[in-house]
Enzyme design. Structure first.
Site, PDB file in Angstrom:
ATOM      1  N   TYR A 157     -52.105 -75.619  65.761  1.00 31.45           N
ATOM      2  CA  TYR A 157     -52.000 -74.177  65.529  1.00 31.45           C
ATOM      3  C   TYR A 157     -51.041 -73.886  64.371  1.00 31.45           C
ATOM      4  CZ  TYR A 157     -51.436 -69.187  66.442  1.00 31.45           C
ATOM      5  OH  TYR A 157     -51.412 -67.824  66.311  1.00 31.45           O
ATOM      6  N   LYS A 161     -51.915 -72.105  60.673  1.00 30.47           N
ATOM      7  CA  LYS A 161     -51.299 -70.859  60.232  1.00 30.47           C
ATOM      8  C   LYS A 161     -50.462 -71.047  58.968  1.00 30.47           C
ATOM      9  CE  LYS A 161     -53.129 -68.247  63.348  1.00 30.47           C
ATOM     10  NZ  LYS A 161     -54.082 -67.181  62.995  1.00 30.47           N
TER      11      LYS A 161
END
Length: 267
Positions: A157, A161
């Protein structure tokens, strides 16, 4: 109906932050194209009904943002139904946990595909449309607190990002000459359906649900306990930042990633 400020397309807008962004931009005077995966059609139609009640034009353009042709058709659908594209909000994404060692190649690929490739495709086809129109535009992507500040047990994740921040800066450099700004927003812990599995109504995060290392749990908990602003993050807090980035007043801001996290990350 008041004169439209333009046409905005928001991905992942069936619920949560995406829905709040769509509603806020409609309140600001934009006509809205709503996107999410096809299985969320009923939720999209519900949001569309609310936007119509505000006196704005709206269309639903279901698509999976990881599929090249579907993203192109999504943008084309917004243009056909509403007459153009001025704002692209690439909000769709997935949240996944897992340590470097325990994670799988499959989970890594899924997270990077949805979050990074999906955003790339939205940026690409929005930029092509905006360049053809010749009237500038705003492209806005969803990064995260974890795209600025790494937390343990979030390897894929965080990587996805951080990738969005790099993509945003490159796109800003390339598209500025067309009058197109490209920025991102970086929410911290926001109370949504996606986070309710680990976050309660008081804003407390139960890291034990996905972090089995007590040292890492303690570190994460201490970070949130020391956030300067104690307000519990809401989807509307993110929508207000997107509202500004979409406005004419933000014409001199590009290549930035704005934090909405109560002061956890000050970079």
């Amino acid at each position: 109906m008041s004169i439209s400020k333009g046409i905005a397309l928001i991905t992942g807008s069936a619920q949560g932050i995406g829905r709040s962004i769509a509603m806020r931009l409609a309140q600001d005077g934009f006509d809205i194209a709503l996107n999410d995966v096809p299985t969320k059609g009923p939720q999209l139609e519900s949001v569309a009904t609310e936007i119509k009640s505000l006196g704005r034009q709206v269309c639903v353009v279901p698509a999976d943002v990881i599929v090249d042709e579907q993203v192109k058709e999504m943008v084309d659908g917004a243009v056909t139904n509403l007459g153009g594209l001025d704002i692209m909000v690439a909000n769709a994404g997935v949240a996944t946990g897992g340590s470097l060692i325990s994670s799988t190649v499959e989970s890594w690929d899924h997270t990077l595909t949805v979050n990074a490739r999906g955003t790339y495709l939205c940026y690409k086809y929005a930029a092509m449309q905006m360049i053809d129109q010749g009237r500038g535009g705003r492209i806005i992507g969803a990064s995260s607190l974890l795209g600025k500040m790494a937390f343990p047990y979030n390897c894929s994740y965080a990587a996805s990002k951080f990738a969005i921040r790099g993509l945003t800066q490159v796109a800003a450099l390339e598209l500025g000459k067309y009058g197109i700004t490209v920025n991102a927003y970086a929410p911290g812990w926001i109370l949504t359906d996606m986070t309710k599995g680990v976050m309660d109504e008081s804003g407390k995060v139960d890291f034990a649900r996905y972090i089995d290392d007590p040292v890492s749990r303690k570190w994460c908990t201490s970070v949130l306990e020391n956030v300067p602003i104690k307000h519990i993050g809401q989807p509307e807090d993110v929508a207000s930042i997107v509202s500004y980035l979409a406005s004419k007043e933000a014409h001199f801001i590009t290549g930035q990633c704005l934090s909405i996290d109560g002061g956890i990350s000050m970079a």
